[in-house]
Design a protein around this motif. Structure first.
Motif, PDB file in Angstrom:
ATOM      1  N   LEU A  65       0.851  -1.185   0.000  1.00 38.82           N
ATOM      2  CA  LEU A  65       0.000   0.000   0.000  1.00 38.82           C
ATOM      3  C   LEU A  65       0.885   1.232   0.000  1.00 38.82           C
ATOM      4  N   PHE A  66       0.453   2.277  -0.709  1.00 39.64           N
ATOM      5  CA  PHE A  66       1.223   3.517  -0.829  1.00 39.64           C
ATOM      6  C   PHE A  66       0.305   4.714  -0.624  1.00 39.64           C
ATOM      7  N   VAL A  67       0.859   5.790  -0.042  1.00 40.64           N
ATOM      8  CA  VAL A  67       0.162   7.075  -0.006  1.00 40.64           C
ATOM      9  C   VAL A  67       1.206   8.185   0.058  1.00 40.64           C
ATOM     10  N   SER A  68       0.966   9.251  -0.694  1.00 41.10           N
ATOM     11  CA  SER A  68       1.812  10.442  -0.603  1.00 41.10           C
ATOM     12  C   SER A  68       1.371  11.243   0.607  1.00 41.10           C
ATOM     13  N   VAL A  69       2.347  11.918   1.239  1.00 43.44           N
ATOM     14  CA  VAL A  69       2.041  12.767   2.394  1.00 43.44           C
ATOM     15  C   VAL A  69       2.664  14.140   2.191  1.00 43.44           C
ATOM     16  N   GLU A  70       2.111  15.131   2.887  1.00 40.50           N
ATOM     17  CA  GLU A  70       2.628  16.497   2.774  1.00 40.50           C
ATOM     18  C   GLU A  70       4.009  16.646   3.398  1.00 40.50           C
ATOM     19  N   GLU A  71       4.242  15.963   4.505  1.00 41.65           N
ATOM     20  CA  GLU A  71       5.422  16.190   5.317  1.00 41.65           C
ATOM     21  C   GLU A  71       6.661  15.435   4.814  1.00 41.65           C
ATOM     22  N   ASP A  72       7.815  16.050   5.049  1.00 45.26           N
ATOM     23  CA  ASP A  72       9.070  15.330   4.909  1.00 45.26           C
ATOM     24  C   ASP A  72       9.152  14.348   6.072  1.00 45.26           C
ATOM     25  N   TYR A  73      10.042  13.390   5.966  1.00 44.77           N
ATOM     26  CA  TYR A  73      10.156  12.356   7.004  1.00 44.77           C
ATOM     27  C   TYR A  73      10.491  12.971   8.355  1.00 44.77           C
ATOM     28  N   HIS A  74       9.732  12.603   9.381  1.00 45.22           N
ATOM     29  CA  HIS A  74      10.005  13.079  10.737  1.00 45.22           C
ATOM     30  C   HIS A  74       9.942  11.962  11.763  1.00 45.22           C
TER      31      HIS A  74
END
Length: 152
Positions: A65-74
């Motif tokens: 499963l994949f999803v794009s997110v707004e944030e850079d990795y934190h």
């Protein structure tokens, strides 16, 4: 209709490998998004997935499963989740179907399978990807595989 030379691209992508039965797919998508948001990420767009099983398999389907997110990795994700700053599959052979039911998927897979048998000098080298798009209130599913040239 078949489209050749397409691509799947996204940035800031979180993914999860899992094994699910067909009737549990919606719950798997919901759990995936819940885990992503609880980790402090904001999904952008729809979930898409890769099916690593047999084309008509309905039980114990290996999926990613994949999803794009707004944030850079934190951080904040458990170790079973992966974060990529960029995700791309190039040279995709793809078909689009209206809807996202098992019957819709079967129609698309049949069309894609027929197109694969007619390839000359290329062969599939990725799992089958399912990417959902909403347009004018209707949901469409792009079903495709990445291709590679045969080495001579």
């Amino acid at each position: 209709m078949i489209a050749h030379g397409q691509s799947i691209t996204a940035k800031n992508v979180i993914s999860l490998n899992c094994v699910v039965d067909m009737e549990m797919m919606n719950a798997a998508f919901t759990d995936f998004i819940d885990n992503v948001t609880q980790a402090g990420y904001t999904p952008v767009g729809n979930v898409f997935f890769a099916n690593g099983g047999e084309l008509m398999q309905t039980e114990a389907i290996p999926m990613q499963l994949f999803v794009s997110v707004e944030e850079d990795y934190h951080g904040g994700l458990t170790e079973e989740f992966n974060y990529r700053t960029y995700f791309q599959v190039r040279r995709v052979l793809q078909t689009r179907v209206k809807g996202m039911s098992q019957l819709d998927f079967a129609r698309g897979m049949e069309t894609l399978g027929e197109a694969i048998t007619k390839l000359d000098g290329e062969y599939p080298n990725t799992p089958t990807f399912f990417v959902f798009t909403e347009f004018e209130g209707e949901v469409y599913t792009d079903i495709g595989v990445g291709l590679q040239f045969e080495e001579s």
